[in-house]
Design an enzyme around this catalytic site. Structure first.
Site, short mmCIF file in Angstrom:
data_model
loop_
_atom_site.label_atom_id
_atom_site.label_comp_id
_atom_site.label_asym_id
_atom_site.label_seq_id
_atom_site.Cartn_x
_atom_site.Cartn_y
_atom_site.Cartn_z
CB VAL A 12 -0.99 0.00 1.19
CG1 VAL A 12 -1.88 1.24 1.14
CG2 VAL A 12 -1.86 -1.26 1.16
CE LYS A 200 -11.32 -5.39 5.23
NZ LYS A 200 -11.10 -6.33 4.14
N1 HSE Z 1 -7.27 -9.76 2.95
C1 HSE Z 1 -8.17 -8.69 2.64
C2 HSE Z 1 -9.18 -9.19 1.60
C3 HSE Z 1 -7.38 -7.51 2.13
O1 HSE Z 1 -9.02 -10.28 1.07
O2 HSE Z 1 -10.15 -8.51 1.33
C4 HSE Z 1 -8.11 -6.22 2.22
O3 HSE Z 1 -8.41 -5.82 3.52
#
Ligand code: HSE
Length: 407
Positions: A12, A200
């Site tokens: 990133v 999330k």
């Molecule tokens: N490992 C996460 C995914 C990356 O597969 O969405 C993004 O947060």
């Protein structure tokens, strides 16, 4: 000119540099100022990369440089990222981050410190990668009472489930293929067990409710028990199986969970495939909206991070108000949340399962036939409380799998 520092030159971090360098002119115009990357912090050396000229190994260089107005934290992990971010905010520097673990755990605290110091703490890339969802929740959907947020929040698992559905392949086979292609980590636990999606949905629920939601309180199931046969049933039901993170307000109580669920072809999330993510939002005025795009990847994620840099440069000296109070939100009792369940039970044929037993345990159910599948009986229950369902299902032997009917 505004100087920024990037903490971490991984995927990133290097993406952030690339986005700024590639779209420099357009970004400067939109920020109303020239953005200059003054430092990149990383423990490693990058010989042969021009970044070496601005590379530092000591965070204090950045912290003590008054010229640096924005710190971009893209190191990942809770520590030392959290300490670095806190120090930057206390020094009057705005911070943006893609770090979902840190945001889920310390979001409320960092937002408060940013406010006290008249700077900003933004985290657009922490959920849904390149998809704008945090800013819409903070700045756009401000007139709605949001009663549901449901998302496909993890690209790795969405890719695996999509391949299982399309190829009729087993989980292990598709996981190995995803690892080979670099879509899944060598240690895929955080993705396949739902932990990543849990962080999330915790962030989104905290933001929508305006209060801290601890991710430890969110019931989380991954996709490791889903098989190719489950997809045969899904197809027979004109549905798919997706790993969903969902927040719902029911009778005034907030519920949240992460689990694989059946989702009907009539729902817009049904059509979200491969590594793509999407977040479905329901507001009492807005009705339904869905945000769709790439939830991971170097440039999409970096694009979201740099959009925060632009916002912070536009709001120098002024805190963008966001409500995420530290007082913990008590979620509704998971055991009382009602769902329908698809139940698959081993049986030589349908008559082998005592339909009276099923009726006594679950009331009226809908029996489901899936083409080519023998030696089992499957049915869908009426909506039942989680606690009651778990209690009742224990009394049946030969249960192959149970999956919630989500939408
Ligand atoms: N490992 C996460 C995914 C990356 O597969 O969405 C993004 O947060």
């Amino acid at each position: 000119m505004v100087s920024i520092a990037v903490l971490g030159y991984g995927t990133v971090g290097s993406g952030v540099v690339e986005v700024i360098r590639t779209n420099q002119e357009i970004i400067n115009k939109r920020a109303g100022n020239e953005i200059n990357i003054k430092y990149v912090l990383d423990l490693r050396e990058f010989e042969g990369d021009p970044i070496q000229n601005i590379l530092v190994h000591d965070y204090n260089v950045i912290l003590q440089d008054e010229d640096v107005k924005v710190v971009v934290e893209v190191m990942g992990g809770v520590e030392p990222a959290h300490t670095f971010v806190k120090q930057a905010l206390e020094q009057g520097k705005s911070v943006c981050t893609s770090n979902k673990e840190m945001v889920a755990k310390h979001g409320a605290e960092l937002i408060r410190i940013a406010k006290e110091n008249k700077v900003n703490f933004l985290y657009e890339a922490s959920v849904g990668g390149g998809i704008p969802i945090i800013r819409p929740l903070i700045s756009s959907l401000t007139c709605d009472d949001i009663t549901e947020v449901t998302g496909i929040l993890n690209g790795t698992t969405n890719y695996i489930l999509t391949r299982m559905q399309d190829k009729g392949a087993a989980f292990e086979e598709v996981l190995a293929e995803a690892q080979e292609k670099g879509y899944a980590e060598r240690n895929p636990e955080a993705d396949v067990e739902g932990y990543d999606a849990c962080r999330k949905i915790a962030i989104l629920t905290s933001l929508v409710c305006g209060q801290q939601v601890d991710y430890e309180d969110i019931h989380t199931e991954g996709i490791t028990r889903i098989t190719d046969k489950d997809f045969v049933y899904a197809k027979a039901l004109k549905s798919s199986i997706k790993l969903l993170g969902t927040y719902q307000r029911i009778d005034g109580k907030a519920y949240a969970m992460v689990a694989p669920m059946l989702i009907s072809e009539k729902h817009p999330l049904y059509h979200v495939n491969d590594v793509f993510n999407a977040i479905f939002v329901h507001g009492n005025m807005l009705d339904d909206a869905m945000f769709y795009g790439r939830g991971a990847g170097k440039l999409p994620t970096a694009s979201a991070v740099v959009s925060d840099v632009v916002d912070e440069v536009k709001h120098m000296g002024r805190n963008i108000m966001q409500i995420w109070e530290p007082g913990k939100l008590e979620l509704g009792n998971f055991a009382e949340w009602k769902h329908k369940f698809l139940v698959r039970i081993q049986s030589a044929d349908i008559d082998d399962v005592d339909m009276e037993d099923v009726k006594n345990a679950f009331g009226d159910v809908l029996y489901v036939k899936a083409p080519g599948i023998t030696n089992e009986t499957a049915f869908i229950t009426k909506p039942m409380e989680e606690g009651t369902f778990q209690e009742v299902i224990q009394h049946f032997t030969g249960v192959i799998n149970t999956i919630r009917v989500g939408f």
